[in-house]
Design a protein around this motif. Sequence first.
Motif, PDB file in Angstrom:
ATOM      1  N   GLU A  26       0.799  -1.221   0.000  1.00 24.63           N
ATOM      2  CA  GLU A  26       0.000   0.000   0.000  1.00 24.63           C
ATOM      3  C   GLU A  26       0.834   1.276   0.000  1.00 24.63           C
ATOM      4  O   GLU A  26       0.407   2.293  -0.540  1.00 24.63           O
ATOM      5  N   HIS A  27       2.029   1.233   0.552  1.00 21.54           N
ATOM      6  CA  HIS A  27       2.887   2.418   0.566  1.00 21.54           C
ATOM      7  C   HIS A  27       3.469   2.728  -0.818  1.00 21.54           C
ATOM      8  O   HIS A  27       3.934   3.834  -1.064  1.00 21.54           O
ATOM      9  N   ALA A  28       3.418   1.767  -1.726  1.00 17.67           N
ATOM     10  CA  ALA A  28       4.094   1.902  -3.016  1.00 17.67           C
ATOM     11  C   ALA A  28       3.174   2.297  -4.167  1.00 17.67           C
ATOM     12  O   ALA A  28       3.659   2.651  -5.235  1.00 17.67           O
ATOM     13  N   VAL A  29       1.849   2.233  -3.967  1.00 19.39           N
ATOM     14  CA  VAL A  29       0.920   2.569  -5.057  1.00 19.39           C
ATOM     15  C   VAL A  29      -0.334   3.188  -4.453  1.00 19.39           C
ATOM     16  O   VAL A  29      -0.811   2.754  -3.400  1.00 19.39           O
ATOM     17  N   VAL A 117       7.275   4.398 -17.064  1.00 23.29           N
ATOM     18  CA  VAL A 117       6.650   3.988 -15.807  1.00 23.29           C
ATOM     19  C   VAL A 117       7.533   4.508 -14.680  1.00 23.29           C
ATOM     20  O   VAL A 117       8.739   4.708 -14.859  1.00 23.29           O
ATOM     21  N   THR A 118       6.914   4.756 -13.537  1.00 22.60           N
ATOM     22  CA  THR A 118       7.679   5.058 -12.333  1.00 22.60           C
ATOM     23  C   THR A 118       7.324   4.014 -11.289  1.00 22.60           C
ATOM     24  O   THR A 118       6.226   3.465 -11.297  1.00 22.60           O
ATOM     25  N   TRP A 119       8.282   3.734 -10.403  1.00 22.02           N
ATOM     26  CA  TRP A 119       7.996   2.770  -9.353  1.00 22.02           C
ATOM     27  C   TRP A 119       8.731   3.139  -8.076  1.00 22.02           C
ATOM     28  O   TRP A 119       9.746   3.819  -8.095  1.00 22.02           O
ATOM     29  N   HIS A 120       8.147   2.668  -6.981  1.00 19.04           N
ATOM     30  CA  HIS A 120       8.725   2.848  -5.656  1.00 19.04           C
ATOM     31  C   HIS A 120      10.071   2.121  -5.632  1.00 19.04           C
ATOM     32  O   HIS A 120      10.136   0.922  -5.933  1.00 19.04           O
ATOM     33  N   PRO A 121      11.160   2.831  -5.308  1.00 17.04           N
ATOM     34  CA  PRO A 121      12.470   2.182  -5.300  1.00 17.04           C
ATOM     35  C   PRO A 121      12.639   1.270  -4.082  1.00 17.04           C
ATOM     36  O   PRO A 121      11.879   1.336  -3.131  1.00 17.04           O
ATOM     37  N   GLY A 122      13.611   0.434  -4.147  1.00 18.61           N
ATOM     38  CA  GLY A 122      13.950  -0.412  -3.006  1.00 18.61           C
ATOM     39  C   GLY A 122      13.521  -1.852  -3.198  1.00 18.61           C
ATOM     40  O   GLY A 122      12.807  -2.201  -4.134  1.00 18.61           O
ATOM     41  N   ALA A 123      13.964  -2.674  -2.267  1.00 19.33           N
ATOM     42  CA  ALA A 123      13.720  -4.115  -2.345  1.00 19.33           C
ATOM     43  C   ALA A 123      12.239  -4.460  -2.273  1.00 19.33           C
ATOM     44  O   ALA A 123      11.809  -5.476  -2.804  1.00 19.33           O
ATOM     45  N   GLU A 140      16.570   8.930 -14.054  1.00 18.28           N
ATOM     46  CA  GLU A 140      15.744  10.000 -13.512  1.00 18.28           C
ATOM     47  C   GLU A 140      14.941   9.488 -12.325  1.00 18.28           C
ATOM     48  O   GLU A 140      14.743   8.284 -12.177  1.00 18.28           O
ATOM     49  N   THR A 141      14.446  10.434 -11.541  1.00 12.80           N
ATOM     50  CA  THR A 141      13.435  10.138 -10.552  1.00 12.80           C
ATOM     51  C   THR A 141      12.284  11.114 -10.774  1.00 12.80           C
ATOM     52  O   THR A 141      12.470  12.191 -11.354  1.00 12.80           O
ATOM     53  N   SER A 142      11.110  10.721 -10.342  1.00  8.61           N
ATOM     54  CA  SER A 142       9.933  11.572 -10.418  1.00  8.61           C
ATOM     55  C   SER A 142       9.155  11.383  -9.124  1.00  8.61           C
ATOM     56  O   SER A 142       8.697  10.275  -8.844  1.00  8.61           O
ATOM     57  N   GLY A 148      11.414   4.343 -15.382  1.00  9.84           N
ATOM     58  CA  GLY A 148      11.833   3.325 -16.331  1.00  9.84           C
ATOM     59  C   GLY A 148      11.193   3.554 -17.675  1.00  9.84           C
ATOM     60  O   GLY A 148      10.150   4.216 -17.777  1.00  9.84           O
ATOM     61  N   VAL A 149      11.819   3.017 -18.711  1.00  8.03           N
ATOM     62  CA  VAL A 149      11.287   3.162 -20.063  1.00  8.03           C
ATOM     63  C   VAL A 149      11.417   1.825 -20.802  1.00  8.03           C
ATOM     64  O   VAL A 149      12.371   1.074 -20.598  1.00  8.03           O
ATOM     65  N   LEU A 150      10.441   1.567 -21.631  1.00  8.24           N
ATOM     66  CA  LEU A 150      10.409   0.377 -22.489  1.00  8.24           C
ATOM     67  C   LEU A 150      10.234   0.837 -23.915  1.00  8.24           C
ATOM     68  O   LEU A 150       9.277   1.563 -24.225  1.00  8.24           O
TER      69      LEU A 150
END
Length: 153
Positions: A26-29, A117-123, A140-142, A148-150
């Motif tokens: 829940e903390h990541a999205v 896409v952006t995502w929560h960093p970390g394990a 980059e960070t946002s 990330g890019v595809l």
Amino acid sequence: MSLRLAEVTSANLGTALAIRVRPDQEHAVEPVAHSLAEAYVRPPGVAWPRLVLDGERPVGFLMAFLDIDWRGDGSVRRSGLWRLNIDAGEQGKGYGRFAVESVAAELRRRGCGELYVTWHPGADGPGGFYRRLGFRTTGETSGGQTVGVLGLA
């Protein structure tokens, strides 16, 4: 599996709002309600929210962003996956991959060459999932998230 995307409408709004990720995610999205509120306050055509269905069964929610002003100064326009919420009991069954591939297909149809896409960093974040799908980090960070890019070519 009979996977498809469905537009979020007044008829299935409750279904969309019932999608919940695992408590440890829940903390990541953001929750679906937050995403739909964001879609509502954006200019028309910027947000592309969709339910992920397996047959008639809801298994997830995604929201793409379409042709946004990435830096806020008009210099860079991007499209990509804004949110991905796969219901807690439905994870690990290929629904996330289907969602990403569906956004990629929609962006190709619209003439885009890349999916961001952006995502929560970390394990505890979904970085490994996105890398396995072929995304590469841009450096980059946002908003504190990894970008990330595809390539879609």
